[in-house]
Design an enzyme around this catalytic site. Structure first.
Site, PDB file in Angstrom:
ATOM      1  N   SER A 157     -18.774 -33.333  -4.451  1.00  0.00           N
ATOM      2  CA  SER A 157     -19.153 -33.639  -5.837  1.00  0.00           C
ATOM      3  C   SER A 157     -18.004 -34.433  -6.452  1.00  0.00           C
ATOM      4  O   SER A 157     -16.862 -34.355  -5.961  1.00  0.00           O
ATOM      5  CB  SER A 157     -19.347 -32.333  -6.597  1.00  0.00           C
ATOM      6  OG  SER A 157     -19.355 -32.570  -7.996  1.00  0.00           O
ATOM      7  N   TYR A 170     -17.062 -23.907  -9.409  1.00  0.00           N
ATOM      8  CA  TYR A 170     -17.839 -24.977  -8.748  1.00  0.00           C
ATOM      9  C   TYR A 170     -16.902 -26.110  -8.313  1.00  0.00           C
ATOM     10  O   TYR A 170     -16.937 -26.546  -7.157  1.00  0.00           O
ATOM     11  CB  TYR A 170     -18.923 -25.484  -9.697  1.00  0.00           C
ATOM     12  CG  TYR A 170     -19.764 -26.604  -9.113  1.00  0.00           C
ATOM     13  CD1 TYR A 170     -20.853 -26.318  -8.282  1.00  0.00           C
ATOM     14  CD2 TYR A 170     -19.479 -27.942  -9.386  1.00  0.00           C
ATOM     15  CE1 TYR A 170     -21.624 -27.349  -7.743  1.00  0.00           C
ATOM     16  CE2 TYR A 170     -20.246 -28.969  -8.849  1.00  0.00           C
ATOM     17  CZ  TYR A 170     -21.317 -28.673  -8.037  1.00  0.00           C
ATOM     18  OH  TYR A 170     -22.069 -29.690  -7.509  1.00  0.00           O
TER      19      TYR A 170
HETATM   20  P1  NDP Z   1     -30.529 -27.411  -6.718  1.00  0.00           P
HETATM   21  O1  NDP Z   1     -30.056 -26.299  -7.569  1.00  0.00           O
HETATM   22  O2  NDP Z   1     -31.731 -28.187  -7.107  1.00  0.00           O
HETATM   23  O3  NDP Z   1     -30.740 -26.907  -5.231  1.00  0.00           O
HETATM   24  C1  NDP Z   1     -29.782 -26.061  -4.627  1.00  0.00           C
HETATM   25  C2  NDP Z   1     -30.385 -25.450  -3.395  1.00  0.00           C
HETATM   26  O4  NDP Z   1     -29.458 -24.487  -2.898  1.00  0.00           O
HETATM   27  C3  NDP Z   1     -31.686 -24.699  -3.703  1.00  0.00           C
HETATM   28  O5  NDP Z   1     -32.612 -24.912  -2.662  1.00  0.00           O
HETATM   29  C4  NDP Z   1     -31.222 -23.249  -3.742  1.00  0.00           C
HETATM   30  O6  NDP Z   1     -32.206 -22.303  -3.414  1.00  0.00           O
HETATM   31  C5  NDP Z   1     -30.156 -23.268  -2.663  1.00  0.00           C
HETATM   32  N1  NDP Z   1     -29.316 -22.083  -2.767  1.00  0.00           N
HETATM   33  C6  NDP Z   1     -28.558 -21.684  -3.824  1.00  0.00           C
HETATM   34  N2  NDP Z   1     -28.009 -20.503  -3.577  1.00  0.00           N
HETATM   35  C7  NDP Z   1     -28.421 -20.130  -2.334  1.00  0.00           C
HETATM   36  C8  NDP Z   1     -28.210 -18.992  -1.523  1.00  0.00           C
HETATM   37  N3  NDP Z   1     -27.474 -17.944  -1.952  1.00  0.00           N
HETATM   38  N4  NDP Z   1     -28.784 -18.931  -0.311  1.00  0.00           N
HETATM   39  C9  NDP Z   1     -29.551 -19.953   0.133  1.00  0.00           C
HETATM   40  N5  NDP Z   1     -29.811 -21.060  -0.598  1.00  0.00           N
HETATM   41  C10 NDP Z   1     -29.256 -21.137  -1.809  1.00  0.00           C
HETATM   42  O7  NDP Z   1     -29.258 -28.381  -6.582  1.00  0.00           O
HETATM   43  P2  NDP Z   1     -29.116 -29.888  -6.083  1.00  0.00           P
HETATM   44  O8  NDP Z   1     -30.242 -30.247  -5.216  1.00  0.00           O
HETATM   45  O9  NDP Z   1     -28.790 -30.709  -7.248  1.00  0.00           O
HETATM   46  O10 NDP Z   1     -27.763 -29.763  -5.248  1.00  0.00           O
HETATM   47  C11 NDP Z   1     -27.686 -29.952  -3.843  1.00  0.00           C
HETATM   48  C12 NDP Z   1     -26.244 -30.169  -3.478  1.00  0.00           C
HETATM   49  O11 NDP Z   1     -25.754 -31.357  -4.107  1.00  0.00           O
HETATM   50  C13 NDP Z   1     -25.316 -29.058  -3.948  1.00  0.00           C
HETATM   51  O12 NDP Z   1     -24.310 -28.851  -2.975  1.00  0.00           O
HETATM   52  C14 NDP Z   1     -24.692 -29.624  -5.217  1.00  0.00           C
HETATM   53  O13 NDP Z   1     -23.458 -29.027  -5.492  1.00  0.00           O
HETATM   54  C15 NDP Z   1     -24.569 -31.076  -4.839  1.00  0.00           C
HETATM   55  N6  NDP Z   1     -24.464 -32.015  -5.948  1.00  0.00           N
HETATM   56  C16 NDP Z   1     -25.529 -32.260  -6.781  1.00  0.00           C
HETATM   57  C17 NDP Z   1     -25.432 -33.190  -7.788  1.00  0.00           C
HETATM   58  C18 NDP Z   1     -26.581 -33.499  -8.698  1.00  0.00           C
HETATM   59  O14 NDP Z   1     -26.402 -34.318  -9.633  1.00  0.00           O
HETATM   60  N7  NDP Z   1     -27.756 -32.926  -8.512  1.00  0.00           N
HETATM   61  C19 NDP Z   1     -24.184 -33.961  -8.005  1.00  0.00           C
HETATM   62  C20 NDP Z   1     -23.108 -33.599  -7.100  1.00  0.00           C
HETATM   63  C21 NDP Z   1     -23.270 -32.670  -6.110  1.00  0.00           C
HETATM   64  P3  NDP Z   1     -33.215 -21.724  -4.562  1.00  0.00           P
HETATM   65  O15 NDP Z   1     -34.174 -22.865  -4.791  1.00  0.00           O
HETATM   66  O16 NDP Z   1     -33.803 -20.535  -3.929  1.00  0.00           O
HETATM   67  O17 NDP Z   1     -32.352 -21.442  -5.774  1.00  0.00           O
END
Ligand code: NDP
Length: 252
Positions: A157, A170
């Protein structure tokens, strides 16, 4: 080295015959990556904690005619070493090897100054965002070694490269992710055909982004499906020589 991965044009069969595991595959960027990898020929292992969300992705992939995915329910916040070993054993037994691993799942945690940051949430964020990446990669190294070429992608990130106020655990977890990626890359790069890199998605319209920036117009940012070029570049053979780098999925 400057690599414009966001401009990559993936050939249709890029990942044909490859087995790729995606964490957090039920929603957001992980869901888009799973769909995109499958559309390019991969058999995708959909890992997440919500059976309902993973089943919806499974249905979408099978309806498209792509290779049938596998659903793997695992809560990365409570998974033990035994869970990771069992998962690795199943992959080796059922598939023989693993060609790709995308660490995508993450928790945002509270947006608070560090002097008010609760320890419980600190630990939850560090467990899902850092410890799970370490444990899962470690358990899957034998399956990754069994592939002729393998790619591991960690998700970083902007706040994992420059610390910013109120991003708490985070931001710290994303710095640790960059470090984890570099150490694995250095260890595995010279002793195996496994390459390990980071990707920074950039601002993307997902539920995490909307939670972090509630006042922002969500459609200002691209949807997850719009940032897949860099993911495909790092997952496929065209990045064969790339190891230990942190790439951007979007320009600027
Ligand atoms: P979302 O919150 O939309 O998706 C996150 C995913 O992680 C979900 O499928 C969630 O599952 C899963 N997850 C969270 N906790 C757990 C757990 N304990 N066990 C298993 N699965 C888990 O986030 P994004 O799609 O935006 O983020 C994806 C990645 O990109 C992350 O690493 C984030 O830090 C990174 N990122 C995103 C940015 C953005 O602008 N969107 C910018 C920079 C980095 P569930 O649906 O069940 O909650």
């Amino acid at each position: 080295m400057t690599i414009e991965a966001h401009r990559y044009l993936a050939p249709p069969g890029l990942l044909a015959g490859r087995n790729v595991l995606v964490t957090g595959a039920g929603d957001g960027i992980g869901r888009a990556a799973a769909l995109s990898f499958a559309a390019h020929g991969a058999s995708v292992i959909l890992l997440g904690r919500s059976q309902q969300k993973l089943e919806a992705v499974y249905d979408e992939i099978t309806a498209s005619g792509a290779p049938e995915p596998i659903i793997q329910i695992l809560d990365l916040g409570s998974a033990t070493e035994e869970h990771y070993q069992t998962l690795a054993g199943q992959i080796e037994e059922q598939l023989g090897c693993l060609h790709g691993l995308l660490h995508n799942a993450a928790l945002l945690g509270p947006r608070k100054p560090l002097d008010q940051y609760p320890l419980k949430e600190w630990r939850e964020v560090m467990t899902v965002n850092v410890e799970a990446g370490f444990m899962l990669t470690r358990a899957l190294i034998p399956a990754l070694r069994a592939a002729a070429q393998a790619s591991v992608i960690f998700t970083s990130s902007g706040v994992g490269r420059k610390g910013k106020a109120f991003w708490g655990a985070y931001a710290v977890s994303k710095f640790a992710t960059e470090g984890l990626c570099q150490v694995f890359a250095d260890e595995l790069g010279s002793t195996s055909a496994i390459r390990v890199n980071c990707i920074n998605p950039g601002a993307t319209n997902t539920s995490m982004r909307r939670a972090a920036y509630p006042a922002e117009v969500p459609t200002r940012n691209p949807p997850p499906a719009g940032i897949m070029a860099a993911y495909l570049f790092l997952m496929g053979d065209d990045s064969r020589e790339v190891n230990g780098l942190s790439l951007d999925a979007q320009s600027g």
